[in-house]
Design an enzyme around this catalytic site. Structure first.
Site, PDB file in Angstrom:
ATOM      1  NE  ARG A   1      51.088  51.188  58.935  1.00 11.25           N
ATOM      2  CZ  ARG A   1      50.489  50.930  57.786  1.00 11.25           C
ATOM      3  NH1 ARG A   1      51.184  50.514  56.756  1.00 11.25           N
ATOM      4  NH2 ARG A   1      49.185  51.083  57.658  1.00 11.25           N
TER       5      ARG A   1
ATOM      6  CB  SER B   1      52.814  57.130  54.259  1.00 11.16           C
ATOM      7  OG  SER B   1      52.394  57.094  52.915  1.00 11.16           O
TER       8      SER B   1
ATOM      9  CG  ASP C   1      55.814  49.612  61.307  1.00  9.61           C
ATOM     10  OD1 ASP C   1      55.617  48.408  61.590  1.00  9.61           O
ATOM     11  OD2 ASP C   1      55.506  50.106  60.213  1.00  9.61           O
TER      12      ASP C   1
ATOM     13  CG  LEU D   1      42.457  50.003  67.974  1.00  7.75           C
ATOM     14  CD1 LEU D   1      41.697  51.297  67.773  1.00  7.75           C
ATOM     15  CD2 LEU D   1      41.539  48.901  68.451  1.00  7.75           C
TER      16      LEU D   1
ATOM     17  CD  GLN E   1      47.142  42.687  55.539  1.00  7.20           C
ATOM     18  OE1 GLN E   1      46.200  43.376  55.094  1.00  7.20           O
ATOM     19  NE2 GLN E   1      47.068  41.380  55.597  1.00  7.20           N
TER      20      GLN E   1
ATOM     21  CB  THR F   1      39.625  39.063  64.136  1.00  3.25           C
ATOM     22  OG1 THR F   1      38.845  38.781  62.966  1.00  3.25           O
ATOM     23  CG2 THR F   1      40.769  38.057  64.188  1.00  3.25           C
TER      24      THR F   1
ATOM     25  CD  GLU G   1      38.160  36.164  58.935  1.00  2.00           C
ATOM     26  OE1 GLU G   1      38.570  35.044  58.583  1.00  2.00           O
ATOM     27  OE2 GLU G   1      37.173  36.720  58.417  1.00  2.00           O
TER      28      GLU G   1
ATOM     29  CE1 TYR H   1      43.669  40.511  60.718  1.00  2.00           C
ATOM     30  CE2 TYR H   1      41.715  39.137  60.458  1.00  2.00           C
ATOM     31  CZ  TYR H   1      42.339  40.237  61.008  1.00  2.00           C
ATOM     32  OH  TYR H   1      41.656  41.061  61.859  1.00  2.00           O
TER      33      TYR H   1
ATOM     34  CE  LYS I   1      44.132  41.212  64.369  1.00  2.00           C
ATOM     35  NZ  LYS I   1      44.123  42.299  65.364  1.00  2.00           N
TER      36      LYS I   1
ATOM     37  NE  ARG J   1      35.057  47.534  56.687  1.00  2.00           N
ATOM     38  CZ  ARG J   1      35.697  46.546  57.303  1.00  2.00           C
ATOM     39  NH1 ARG J   1      36.951  46.694  57.670  1.00  2.00           N
ATOM     40  NH2 ARG J   1      35.072  45.429  57.578  1.00  2.00           N
TER      41      ARG J   1
END
Length: 209
Positions: free
Chosen positions: A7, A9, A38, A60, A63, A107, A109, A131, A135, A166
């Site tokens: 992206r 910046s 993007d 990969l 957000q 994920t 999650e 999130y 996903k 990380r």
């Protein structure tokens, strides 16, 4: 050669991959080439995929901060959910359905409010954040493209994984960096959120294997 999307910046946002540059100081690329783009821009995705004509695509991009997804819920849905659809649609638009292998970084999650311990591939999903919900859309749209178009498309449901790269706003790096700063006399104390939260961790290299 490996191609990637970065992206735009106003400051360099490639700190965690600078060691992959042929010349990190000058950002001269070698076997890695980065393209500005993007996941919210389908036109650029079609352009990049049509130019590169990749044989493998690893999504990969996301957000990926669970707490922030409550503050940026719509953006998270756009990038993490519809962004995956845009990538899959770009593969189809570029006529690469039969030649591309697609990997979606899914994920744990998705399980959210877990229905059984330990989880397995048949455990029902129950996301508990924007999130996780975004996903989950991405997970099912990958399944849909695989079944509708016979695309080689897979979801990798990775649990929490750590490495020296990380991001600093995740709890493990926040703790380790803060402890180091306290040791050096640069910080007196630091704050954490829910101290009763429990997380599992593995190492990124093991997850790649």
């Amino acid at each position: 050669q490996v191609h990637g999307i970065v992206r735009r910046s106003s400051s360099f946002n490639t700190g965690r991959i600078e060691h992959l540059y042929k010349n990190p100081q000058a950002h001269i690329e070698g076997n890695m080439k980065l393209h500005y783009g993007d996941l919210t821009d389908s036109t650029c995705l079609v352009k990049i995929i049509n130019e590169v004509k990749p044989t493998e695509i690893y999504n990969l991009g996301a957000q990926s901060h669970v707490k922030i997804s409550f503050d940026l819920a719509e953006y998270t849905a756009d990038v993490d959910g519809v962004g995956t659809l845009r990538l899959l649609d770009a593969i189809k638009t570029c006529g690469l359905i039969s030649s591309v292998k697609f990997y979606q970084a899914s994920t744990s999650e998705l399980f959210g409010k877990v229905q059984e311990i330990p989880q397995k591939e048949t455990t029902p999903f129950y996301p508990r954040s924007p999130y996780g919900a975004a996903k989950l859309y991405a997970y099912w749209i990958v399944v849909n493209f695989r079944e509708a178009y016979n695309l080689f498309a897979v979801n990798g449901i990775l649990f929490n994984h750590e490495s020296p790269r990380r991001g600093a706003n995740f709890v493990t790096r926040k703790i380790s960096r803060s402890v180091a700063k306290i040791h050096l006399g640069q910080l007196d104390c630091f704050s954490l959120g829910n101290l009763d939260a429990k997380r599992d961790w593995g190492h990124a290299k093991d997850y790649v294997e």
